[in-house]
Write a protein that holds these residues in place. Structure first.
Motif: not given
Length: 227
Positions: A107-126
């Protein structure tokens, strides 16, 4: 004695190598059912898991565990949340998301790290239905929607697609795992080789039957790899 209950429960780790039920995923999932039945009101908020545990030791979940777990959670009114911080973005090779290897849809997917390749970034998909709940509250995030980080995330996605990095993870990872298994067959120190794509782990033991962790040997190996 009063025991404080935080509302968070930890299920038995479905570890095929060291777990109490070996590779029998549905037996591990039953522990979730027991936690819900005896440790909650019967209605729960959600269930969070990685498809392959990262910091936990590159643990592949026992076969059949995640589908059974998701089914139990949904019956209890909970949301299924996939932590793809380490396993996502093609790292497992065969699929872009780790949970796809288990044939489930969270229902929900959390992501970070690889999404920015070193740039501080996180996201949530739902889903739109779940996201709509946030509109009922005054939600604020100091760093949310940062345009620089967002641009970096888009660039990362373009590179993953253009350079076929998921395919590379599958091809190189499959070869690496094959060679690691060959080493395992030659050296008693290697107890287990596991993982998918380029998300692989090697566990060292001093005794195959007891699976005694080879602590000194592991520290020595890590020290040698620094060079």
């Amino acid at each position: 004695m009063y025991v404080h209950q935080s509302g968070v429960h930890h299920a038995i780790n479905p570890d095929p190598y060291r777990g109490v039920f070996g590779s029998e995923g549905e037996k591990y999932a039953k522990d979730i059912q027991d936690l819900i039945q005896f440790g909650t009101s019967g209605n729960i908020a959600g269930f969070i898991s990685e498809a392959i545990q990262g910091v936990g030791g590159i643990i592949e979940l026992a076969p059949g565990y995640l589908p059974a777990a998701y089914n139990i959670i949904k019956k209890a009114g909970g949301l299924c949340i996939a932590d793809e911080v380490q396993g996502g973005f093609g790292r497992t090779g065969s699929h872009f998301w780790g949970f796809e290897n288990h044939g489930v849809v969270p229902d929900i997917v959390t992501m970070a790290k690889g999404i920015g390749n070193g740039i501080p970034l996180g996201a949530v998909i739902t889903t739109p239905e779940i996201a709509e709940v946030l509109t009922r509250r005054n939600y604020f995030n100091t760093f949310g929607g940062n345009p620089v980080c967002t641009a970096a995330g888009l660039a990362v996605l373009n590179v993953i697609e253009k350079e076929k990095l998921q395919d590379n993870a599958f091809v190189v990872g499959s070869y690496l795992k094959e060679r690691l298994i060959a080493l395992k067959n030659k050296h008693d120190l290697i107890g287990d080789v596991r993982g998918r794509g380029l998300m692989l782990g090697v566990e060292l033991v001093t005794d195959h039957e007891l699976k005694t962790p080879a602590k000194l040997e592991t520290l020595h190996l890590l020290d040698q790899m620094k060079g």
